[in-house]
Motif scaffolding. Structure first.
Motif, PDB file in Angstrom:
ATOM      1  N   GLU A  74       6.939  35.933  -4.180  1.00 55.63           N
ATOM      2  CA  GLU A  74       7.880  36.220  -4.873  1.00 55.63           C
ATOM      3  C   GLU A  74       7.818  36.052  -6.338  1.00 55.63           C
ATOM      4  OE1 GLU A  74      10.342  35.350  -1.328  1.00 55.63           O
ATOM      5  OE2 GLU A  74       8.061  35.134  -2.006  1.00 55.63           O
ATOM      6  N   GLY A  75       6.532  35.017  -6.501  1.00 57.67           N
ATOM      7  CA  GLY A  75       5.676  35.080  -7.618  1.00 57.67           C
ATOM      8  C   GLY A  75       5.199  35.978  -9.041  1.00 57.67           C
ATOM      9  N   PRO A 133       3.511  16.964  -0.826  1.00 58.18           N
ATOM     10  CA  PRO A 133       2.133  17.914  -1.348  1.00 58.18           C
ATOM     11  C   PRO A 133       1.199  17.728  -0.112  1.00 58.18           C
ATOM     12  CG  PRO A 133       2.697  15.178  -0.527  1.00 58.18           C
ATOM     13  CD  PRO A 133       3.949  16.377  -0.552  1.00 58.18           C
ATOM     14  N   MET A 134       0.116  18.953  -0.897  1.00 53.92           N
ATOM     15  CA  MET A 134      -0.770  19.399   1.015  1.00 53.92           C
ATOM     16  C   MET A 134      -2.336  19.105   0.088  1.00 53.92           C
ATOM     17  SD  MET A 134       0.071  23.442   0.528  1.00 53.92           S
ATOM     18  CE  MET A 134       1.831  24.105   0.773  1.00 53.92           C
ATOM     19  N   THR A 135      -2.809  17.797   0.995  1.00 54.53           N
ATOM     20  CA  THR A 135      -4.091  18.130   0.296  1.00 54.53           C
ATOM     21  C   THR A 135      -5.538  18.574   1.298  1.00 54.53           C
ATOM     22  OG1 THR A 135      -3.813  16.058   2.406  1.00 54.53           O
ATOM     23  CG2 THR A 135      -2.871  15.316   0.114  1.00 54.53           C
ATOM     24  N   GLU A 136      -4.906  19.594   2.111  1.00 48.84           N
ATOM     25  CA  GLU A 136      -5.605  20.267   2.870  1.00 48.84           C
ATOM     26  C   GLU A 136      -5.384  21.633   3.041  1.00 48.84           C
ATOM     27  OE1 GLU A 136      -6.418  18.835   7.314  1.00 48.84           O
ATOM     28  OE2 GLU A 136      -3.804  18.480   6.739  1.00 48.84           O
ATOM     29  N   PRO A 137      -6.108  22.797   3.564  1.00 46.53           N
ATOM     30  CA  PRO A 137      -5.566  23.925   4.037  1.00 46.53           C
ATOM     31  C   PRO A 137      -4.058  23.812   5.119  1.00 46.53           C
ATOM     32  CG  PRO A 137      -8.102  23.434   3.904  1.00 46.53           C
ATOM     33  CD  PRO A 137      -7.579  22.594   3.833  1.00 46.53           C
ATOM     34  N   PRO A 163      14.490  32.753 -12.343  1.00 43.99           N
ATOM     35  CA  PRO A 163      12.322  32.537 -11.977  1.00 43.99           C
ATOM     36  C   PRO A 163      12.247  32.046 -10.891  1.00 43.99           C
ATOM     37  CG  PRO A 163      13.022  32.557 -14.317  1.00 43.99           C
ATOM     38  CD  PRO A 163      14.293  32.241 -13.507  1.00 43.99           C
ATOM     39  N   PRO A 164      11.667  32.196  -9.796  1.00 43.76           N
ATOM     40  CA  PRO A 164      11.487  32.004  -8.722  1.00 43.76           C
ATOM     41  C   PRO A 164      10.335  30.927  -8.546  1.00 43.76           C
ATOM     42  CG  PRO A 164      10.420  33.975  -8.513  1.00 43.76           C
ATOM     43  CD  PRO A 164      11.378  33.902 -10.002  1.00 43.76           C
ATOM     44  N   THR A 165      10.473  29.677  -8.018  1.00 45.19           N
ATOM     45  CA  THR A 165       9.761  28.688  -7.583  1.00 45.19           C
ATOM     46  C   THR A 165       8.691  28.692  -7.141  1.00 45.19           C
ATOM     47  OG1 THR A 165      11.350  27.004  -6.935  1.00 45.19           O
ATOM     48  CG2 THR A 165      11.444  27.311  -9.215  1.00 45.19           C
ATOM     49  N   LEU A 217       5.070  25.919  -2.892  1.00 44.40           N
ATOM     50  CA  LEU A 217       5.333  25.849  -4.001  1.00 44.40           C
ATOM     51  C   LEU A 217       4.590  26.756  -5.100  1.00 44.40           C
ATOM     52  CD1 LEU A 217       6.542  21.975  -4.839  1.00 44.40           C
ATOM     53  CD2 LEU A 217       7.587  24.258  -4.982  1.00 44.40           C
ATOM     54  N   ARG A 218       4.942  27.760  -5.984  1.00 43.22           N
ATOM     55  CA  ARG A 218       4.264  28.301  -6.840  1.00 43.22           C
ATOM     56  C   ARG A 218       3.120  27.462  -7.915  1.00 43.22           C
ATOM     57  NH1 ARG A 218       7.349  32.536 -10.919  1.00 43.22           N
ATOM     58  NH2 ARG A 218       5.150  32.866 -11.039  1.00 43.22           N
ATOM     59  N   ASN A 219       2.075  27.939  -8.296  1.00 45.50           N
ATOM     60  CA  ASN A 219       1.506  27.160  -8.779  1.00 45.50           C
ATOM     61  C   ASN A 219       1.076  25.353  -8.791  1.00 45.50           C
ATOM     62  OD1 ASN A 219       1.217  29.485 -10.873  1.00 45.50           O
ATOM     63  ND2 ASN A 219       3.114  28.509 -11.786  1.00 45.50           N
ATOM     64  N   ALA A 220       0.696  25.730  -7.707  1.00 49.45           N
ATOM     65  CA  ALA A 220       0.676  23.745  -6.847  1.00 49.45           C
ATOM     66  C   ALA A 220      -0.819  23.684  -6.790  1.00 49.45           C
ATOM     67  CB  ALA A 220       0.938  24.068  -4.830  1.00 49.45           C
ATOM     68  N   ARG A 221      -1.202  23.166  -6.690  1.00 51.92           N
ATOM     69  CA  ARG A 221      -2.559  22.239  -6.703  1.00 51.92           C
ATOM     70  C   ARG A 221      -3.479  22.552  -5.496  1.00 51.92           C
ATOM     71  NH1 ARG A 221      -6.071  17.826  -5.842  1.00 51.92           N
ATOM     72  NH2 ARG A 221      -3.648  17.149  -4.599  1.00 51.92           N
ATOM     73  N   VAL A 222      -2.896  22.345  -4.612  1.00 53.82           N
ATOM     74  CA  VAL A 222      -3.505  22.851  -3.361  1.00 53.82           C
ATOM     75  C   VAL A 222      -2.389  23.756  -2.735  1.00 53.82           C
ATOM     76  CG1 VAL A 222      -4.102  22.387  -1.369  1.00 53.82           C
ATOM     77  CG2 VAL A 222      -4.434  20.815  -3.055  1.00 53.82           C
ATOM     78  N   PRO A 223      -2.911  25.124  -3.169  1.00 54.77           N
ATOM     79  CA  PRO A 223      -2.068  26.257  -2.905  1.00 54.77           C
ATOM     80  C   PRO A 223      -1.821  26.248  -1.129  1.00 54.77           C
ATOM     81  CG  PRO A 223      -3.670  27.400  -3.682  1.00 54.77           C
ATOM     82  CD  PRO A 223      -3.617  25.721  -4.232  1.00 54.77           C
ATOM     83  N   GLY A 224      -0.808  26.521  -0.445  1.00 53.12           N
ATOM     84  CA  GLY A 224      -0.750  26.657   0.832  1.00 53.12           C
ATOM     85  C   GLY A 224      -1.366  28.397   1.000  1.00 53.12           C
TER      86      GLY A 224
END
Length: 265
Positions: A177-178, A37-41, A168-170, A48-55
């Motif tokens: 890839e998404g 999980p990412m809580t900051e940039p 399909p890529p996750t 992960l695709r469609n993550a709540r906080v994307p990298g």
């Protein structure tokens, strides 16, 4: 220097030792797996695709993922579709599924498909049956499977002239890839049991496969096609803009607008 933003770095399928080897500036940041999980940039090799906080994707470890573009093409790159084996191939390491929350997709596919070479399905772990990139390029159909994060081999396989079959890529990295589209860039697989159905479709629809789905071959047989690189550059433009906006917003909120966050890299 000390006046820079210390953003954590997600290396993806590499351990903390890689971050340490990369230098003190990287070693001083947190090292995470794709899926943590990412809580900051977070500067990320993959996410992960469609993550709540994307990298925020960076082209990390480019030699491993993109080094093939600077190498001479293997002899199999010059083979026509008719000269390739009418079979599906995959080789890769079994050392995946070791990070928290990882699913060992490769093990599932090998368990289901191994030992079926007479049926035109040549799938095995590389530790048990080694194949070079040139060996695999002699097949019409190639399987691509994610490991601990993205499928490293997907880049060169999209540029090989073989048709890629894959779930399909996750996760996604610099290739984005998404953004790849099923039935255009690859044949989607729902499960290992789906391979027979999709492979039969490919064999029954050769004109569609060759004209609409295969990457454009290189203009000269003396060099490798760079379709996957072109795709990555094109699809990453919007992503890069969005990532910079997100990074700048974070910098301002941290009262750090007077210096560049990139000085930490």
């Amino acid at each position: 220097g000390d006046d820079c933003i210390r953003l954590p770095v997600m290396w993806g399928d590499r351990s903390t030792s890689m971050a340490v080897a990369a230098g003190a500036s990287h070693a001083s940041k947190a090292t995470m797996w794709a899926g943590d999980p990412m809580t900051e940039p977070t500067l990320a090799k993959s996410r992960l695709r469609n993550a709540r906080v994307p990298g925020i994707l960076l082209k990390l470890n480019p030699g491993r993922h993109w080094g093939f573009l600077s190498e001479p093409p293997p002899p199999s790159a010059r083979l026509s579709w008719a000269e390739r084996k009418d079979a599906l191939v995959w080789r890769g390491t079994s050392k995946t599924g070791t990070c928290a929350g990882c699913t060992n997709v490769r093990q599932r596919f090998v368990d289901e498909l191994a030992g079926r070479s007479p049926e035109g399905i040549d799938v095995a772990f590389g530790e048990d049956s080694h194949m070079s990139e040139d060996d695999m390029g002699q097949y019409r159909y190639t399987l691509s499977l994610e490991g601990n994060d993205v499928a490293t081999d997907l880049k060169w396989k999209l540029a090989s002239g073989s048709l890629v079959l894959m779930p399909p890529p996750t996760k996604e990295g610099w290739l984005m890839e998404g953004r790849l589209q099923p039935w255009i860039h690859y044949v989607p697989l729902d499960s290992p049991e789906d391979v027979d159905v999709k492979l039969r479709w490919c064999r029954d629809n050769q004109p569609t496969v060759q004209v609409r789905m295969l990457p454009r071959r290189a203009a000269s047989s003396s060099r490798r096609t760079t379709s996957s690189s072109d795709l990555a550059v094109s699809s990453a433009k919007d992503e890069a803009s969005a990532s910079l906006v997100e990074l700048r917003r974070f910098a301002i909120s941290a009262s750090a607008a007077a210096f560049s966050p990139w000085s930490c890299l």
